[in-house]
Scaffold this motif. Structure first.
Motif, PDB file in Angstrom:
ATOM      1  N   ALA A  39       0.827  -1.211   0.000  1.00 36.15           N
ATOM      2  CA  ALA A  39       0.000   0.000   0.000  1.00 36.15           C
ATOM      3  C   ALA A  39       0.858   1.257   0.000  1.00 36.15           C
ATOM      4  CB  ALA A  39      -0.937  -0.007   1.214  1.00 36.15           C
ATOM      5  N   ILE A  40       1.832   1.323   0.891  1.00 36.93           N
ATOM      6  CA  ILE A  40       2.660   2.530   0.978  1.00 36.93           C
ATOM      7  C   ILE A  40       3.608   2.617  -0.216  1.00 36.93           C
ATOM      8  CG2 ILE A  40       4.584   1.613   2.332  1.00 36.93           C
ATOM      9  CD1 ILE A  40       2.788   5.016   2.833  1.00 36.93           C
ATOM     10  N   ILE A  41       3.997   1.489  -0.787  1.00 37.08           N
ATOM     11  CA  ILE A  41       4.835   1.527  -1.991  1.00 37.08           C
ATOM     12  C   ILE A  41       4.053   2.110  -3.157  1.00 37.08           C
ATOM     13  CG2 ILE A  41       6.061   0.107  -3.690  1.00 37.08           C
ATOM     14  CD1 ILE A  41       6.846  -1.761  -1.377  1.00 37.08           C
ATOM     15  N   MET A  42       2.775   1.743  -3.286  1.00 35.11           N
ATOM     16  CA  MET A  42       1.952   2.324  -4.356  1.00 35.11           C
ATOM     17  C   MET A  42       1.745   3.817  -4.139  1.00 35.11           C
ATOM     18  SD  MET A  42      -0.858  -0.586  -5.409  1.00 35.11           S
ATOM     19  CE  MET A  42      -1.239  -1.188  -3.758  1.00 35.11           C
ATOM     20  N   SER A  43       1.561   4.234  -2.888  1.00 32.39           N
ATOM     21  CA  SER A  43       1.434   5.669  -2.602  1.00 32.39           C
ATOM     22  C   SER A  43       2.709   6.408  -2.963  1.00 32.39           C
ATOM     23  CB  SER A  43       1.115   5.888  -1.116  1.00 32.39           C
ATOM     24  OG  SER A  43      -0.139   5.367  -0.766  1.00 32.39           O
ATOM     25  N   GLY A 214      -7.041   3.442  -3.954  1.00 26.60           N
ATOM     26  CA  GLY A 214      -7.073   4.557  -3.020  1.00 26.60           C
ATOM     27  C   GLY A 214      -5.696   4.959  -2.535  1.00 26.60           C
ATOM     28  N   ASP A 215      -4.799   3.989  -2.359  1.00 30.61           N
ATOM     29  CA  ASP A 215      -3.427   4.285  -1.961  1.00 30.61           C
ATOM     30  C   ASP A 215      -2.731   5.134  -3.022  1.00 30.61           C
ATOM     31  OD1 ASP A 215      -3.654   2.525   0.348  1.00 30.61           O
ATOM     32  OD2 ASP A 215      -3.461   0.867  -1.079  1.00 30.61           O
ATOM     33  N   THR A 216      -2.994   4.797  -4.275  1.00 31.21           N
ATOM     34  CA  THR A 216      -2.409   5.545  -5.386  1.00 31.21           C
ATOM     35  C   THR A 216      -2.964   6.964  -5.432  1.00 31.21           C
ATOM     36  OG1 THR A 216      -1.973   3.546  -6.665  1.00 31.21           O
ATOM     37  CG2 THR A 216      -2.216   5.591  -7.908  1.00 31.21           C
ATOM     38  N   LEU A 217      -4.266   7.115  -5.229  1.00 41.40           N
ATOM     39  CA  LEU A 217      -4.859   8.450  -5.208  1.00 41.40           C
ATOM     40  C   LEU A 217      -4.286   9.288  -4.069  1.00 41.40           C
ATOM     41  CD1 LEU A 217      -6.829  10.603  -6.133  1.00 41.40           C
ATOM     42  CD2 LEU A 217      -8.610   9.477  -4.769  1.00 41.40           C
ATOM     43  N   ALA A 218      -4.135   8.711  -2.897  1.00 43.40           N
ATOM     44  CA  ALA A 218      -3.578   9.455  -1.760  1.00 43.40           C
ATOM     45  C   ALA A 218      -2.171   9.944  -2.069  1.00 43.40           C
ATOM     46  CB  ALA A 218      -3.575   8.574  -0.509  1.00 43.40           C
ATOM     47  N   THR A 259      -0.892   0.751 -10.346  1.00 39.98           N
ATOM     48  CA  THR A 259       0.449   1.079 -10.822  1.00 39.98           C
ATOM     49  C   THR A 259       0.460   1.451 -12.303  1.00 39.98           C
ATOM     50  OG1 THR A 259       0.803  -1.314 -11.040  1.00 39.98           O
ATOM     51  CG2 THR A 259       1.704  -0.245  -9.084  1.00 39.98           C
ATOM     52  N   ASN A 260      -0.549   0.999 -13.080  1.00 40.21           N
ATOM     53  CA  ASN A 260      -0.664   1.430 -14.475  1.00 40.21           C
ATOM     54  C   ASN A 260      -0.943   2.926 -14.543  1.00 40.21           C
ATOM     55  OD1 ASN A 260      -2.528  -1.576 -15.358  1.00 40.21           O
ATOM     56  ND2 ASN A 260      -0.330  -1.231 -15.369  1.00 40.21           N
ATOM     57  N   ILE A 261      -1.769   3.414 -13.619  1.00 44.04           N
ATOM     58  CA  ILE A 261      -2.068   4.849 -13.567  1.00 44.04           C
ATOM     59  C   ILE A 261      -0.797   5.632 -13.240  1.00 44.04           C
ATOM     60  CG2 ILE A 261      -3.353   6.638 -12.307  1.00 44.04           C
ATOM     61  CD1 ILE A 261      -5.628   4.627 -12.011  1.00 44.04           C
ATOM     62  N   SER A 262      -0.063   5.174 -12.234  1.00 38.33           N
ATOM     63  CA  SER A 262       1.166   5.871 -11.850  1.00 38.33           C
ATOM     64  C   SER A 262       2.151   5.953 -13.012  1.00 38.33           C
ATOM     65  CB  SER A 262       1.821   5.163 -10.665  1.00 38.33           C
ATOM     66  OG  SER A 262       1.005   5.241  -9.519  1.00 38.33           O
ATOM     67  N   HIS A 263       2.254   4.874 -13.763  1.00 36.61           N
ATOM     68  CA  HIS A 263       3.188   4.833 -14.890  1.00 36.61           C
ATOM     69  C   HIS A 263       2.872   5.899 -15.937  1.00 36.61           C
ATOM     70  CE1 HIS A 263       5.995   3.073 -17.773  1.00 36.61           C
ATOM     71  NE2 HIS A 263       5.032   3.132 -18.670  1.00 36.61           N
ATOM     72  N   GLU A 264       1.586   6.216 -16.101  1.00 33.43           N
ATOM     73  CA  GLU A 264       1.156   7.173 -17.119  1.00 33.43           C
ATOM     74  C   GLU A 264       1.242   8.634 -16.662  1.00 33.43           C
ATOM     75  OE1 GLU A 264       0.160   6.483 -20.273  1.00 33.43           O
ATOM     76  OE2 GLU A 264       0.639   4.365 -19.926  1.00 33.43           O
ATOM     77  N   LEU A 265       1.400   8.865 -15.375  1.00 31.52           N
ATOM     78  CA  LEU A 265       1.315  10.226 -14.839  1.00 31.52           C
ATOM     79  C   LEU A 265       2.258  11.234 -15.497  1.00 31.52           C
ATOM     80  CD1 LEU A 265       0.736   9.593 -11.027  1.00 31.52           C
ATOM     81  CD2 LEU A 265      -0.686  11.033 -12.518  1.00 31.52           C
ATOM     82  N   PRO A 266       3.556  10.963 -15.632  1.00 34.03           N
ATOM     83  CA  PRO A 266       4.431  11.990 -16.211  1.00 34.03           C
ATOM     84  C   PRO A 266       4.014  12.417 -17.618  1.00 34.03           C
ATOM     85  CG  PRO A 266       5.734  10.296 -15.120  1.00 34.03           C
ATOM     86  CD  PRO A 266       4.318   9.784 -15.183  1.00 34.03           C
ATOM     87  N   LYS A 267       3.557  11.457 -18.421  1.00 32.29           N
ATOM     88  CA  LYS A 267       3.150  11.771 -19.791  1.00 32.29           C
ATOM     89  C   LYS A 267       1.905  12.664 -19.799  1.00 32.29           C
ATOM     90  CE  LYS A 267       1.194   8.485 -22.183  1.00 32.29           C
ATOM     91  NZ  LYS A 267       1.040   7.216 -22.954  1.00 32.29           N
TER      92      LYS A 267
END
Length: 277
Positions: A39-43, A214-218, A259-267
Motif C-alpha cells: 500500500a505505501i509503496i503504491m502511494s 485509493g493508496d495511489t490516489l492518496a 500502478t498502471n495509472i502511476s506509470h502514465e502520470l508523467p506523460k
C-alpha cells in the motif's frame, strides 16, 4: 461543481528552467506494516511519478528491500528511527499517513505523534488505516484547514457515524463542518467537501475497482500538494487525473491496476502543462 478536464490545465504548471528538486516540495509518507507494505509503496510511486521533488517513506523494515528495488528515488526509514523522523517531519511540506499502516498500538502512537507535530504550513493527508484509528480513538486535529481525509464509504461511516445509505450531500456537509477538514469521499463518482463547495468528479469507471486504487490516489494528492497551490482545486485535479487516466486505459483493458495509472502520470502531466502554456 463538476470537476472536468479544464482543472488540469488550471493546476498543472510547466516547470521553470532554473528549478531543482527542492522546488517541487518534500513529502513524508508513513505506512506499510509487515502485512501491507504494498500500500505505501503504491502511494510512494504515485507521489514520485506525479512530480514531488523529495519523497521519504517511513515503513516497516521488512518493506525496505521491495521499496528500494521498485523506487530507488525514494528515501526510506523504519518506524523505530524516531530522531530521523522528527528531523524530516520538521521540514516537510506534505505528510501522508495511513496506507497499509495497520491498527496496532504502535500505529496509533505514530498517528498521534504526527497529529501533535503538524505545523501550520504543512498539509496532512489521512488515509486508510489512519482514518479508522482516528475514528476509533479520541484524537484531535492540529490544523484541520490543512488536513485532508480520503475515506471510502465504509471508512467515512466510521469517521462520520453516517451509514452508507445516509451519506448524501446534506449529511456529508454537516459532518465535514464538524471536522473542519477537507473530505475526499471515494466512490464510483468521488466527491470532495471542503466547507465551501462540493466537487463532483465526472470521471471514473468500474475497471478501477481493485485493491490499491485509493493508496495511489492518496499519493497523487500528496504529490500535487507538494508542488502546486495548496488548495482544494489542486486536490480536485489529482482526483480527476487519477480517474481520467483510468478512463483512457479502460478503453482497451478490462481492469486497471493502480500502478498502471502511476506509470502514465508523467506523460499526462506533460500534456496538460504544455496545453496551459
Amino acid at each position: 461543481m463538476n470537476i472536468t478536464e479544464d482543472i488540469l490545465t488550471e493546476v498543472i504548471k510547466k516547470r521553470a528552467a532554473d528549478s531543482h528538486k527542492g522546488t517541487y516540495g518534500r513529502a513524508l509518507l508513513l505506512g506499510g506494516n509487515r502485512q501491507y507494505g504494498g500500500a505505501i509503496i503504491m502511494s510512494a510511486e504515485s507521489c514520485l511519478q506525479s512530480g514531488a521533488g523529495l519523497v521519504t517513506v517511513v515503513t516497516d523494515e521488512k518493506n525496505h528491500s521491495a521499496l528500494h528495488a521498485r523506487l530507488p528515488e525514494a528515501m526510506v526509514l523504519n518506524f523505530r528511527e524516531i530522531s530521523l523522523q522528527k528531523e524530516l517531519l520538521a521540514k516537510t511540506d506534505v505528510i501522508l499517513i495511513g496506507p497499509g499502516l495497520g491498527l496496532e498500538y504502535e500505529s496509533l502512537a505514530l498517528l498521534s505523534e504526527i497529529l501533535s507535530k503538524q505545523k501550520e504550513n504543512q498539509w496532512l493527508i489521512i488515509d486508510g488505516s489512519a482514518i479508522t484509528l482516528f475514528a476509533n480513538h479520541t484524537l484531535a486535529l492540529n490544523y484541520p484547514e490543512h488536513t485532508v481525509f480520503t475515506p471510502h464509504q465504509m471508512e467515512w461511516q466510521r469517521l462520520s457515524g453516517l451509514p452508507i445509505a445516509k451519506q448524501d450531500d446534506a449529511n456529508n456537509q454537516i459532518k465535514q463542518q464538524a471536522l473542519q477538514a477537507t473530505i475526499v469521499l471515494k466512490s464510483h463518482r468521488t466527491k470532495i467537501y471542503d466547507g465551501k463547495e462540493i466537487y463532483h468528479n465526472t470521471a471514473g469507471n468500474p475497471a478501477m475497482a481493485t485493491g490499491g486504487m485509493g493508496d495511489t490516489l492518496a499519493g497523487m494528492i500528496a504529490g500535487f500538494l507538494a508542488q502546486f497551490e495548496k488548495n482544494t482545486e489542486t486536490i480536485a485535479a489529482a482526483v480527476y487525473l487519477h480517474s481520467k487516466i483510468a478512463d483512457d486505459l479502460a478503453v482497451d483493458n478490462y481492469v486497471i491496476l493502480p500502478t498502471n495509472i502511476s506509470h502514465e502520470l508523467p506523460k499526462y502531466m506533460k500534456k496538460y502543462a504544455t496545453e496551459r502554456n
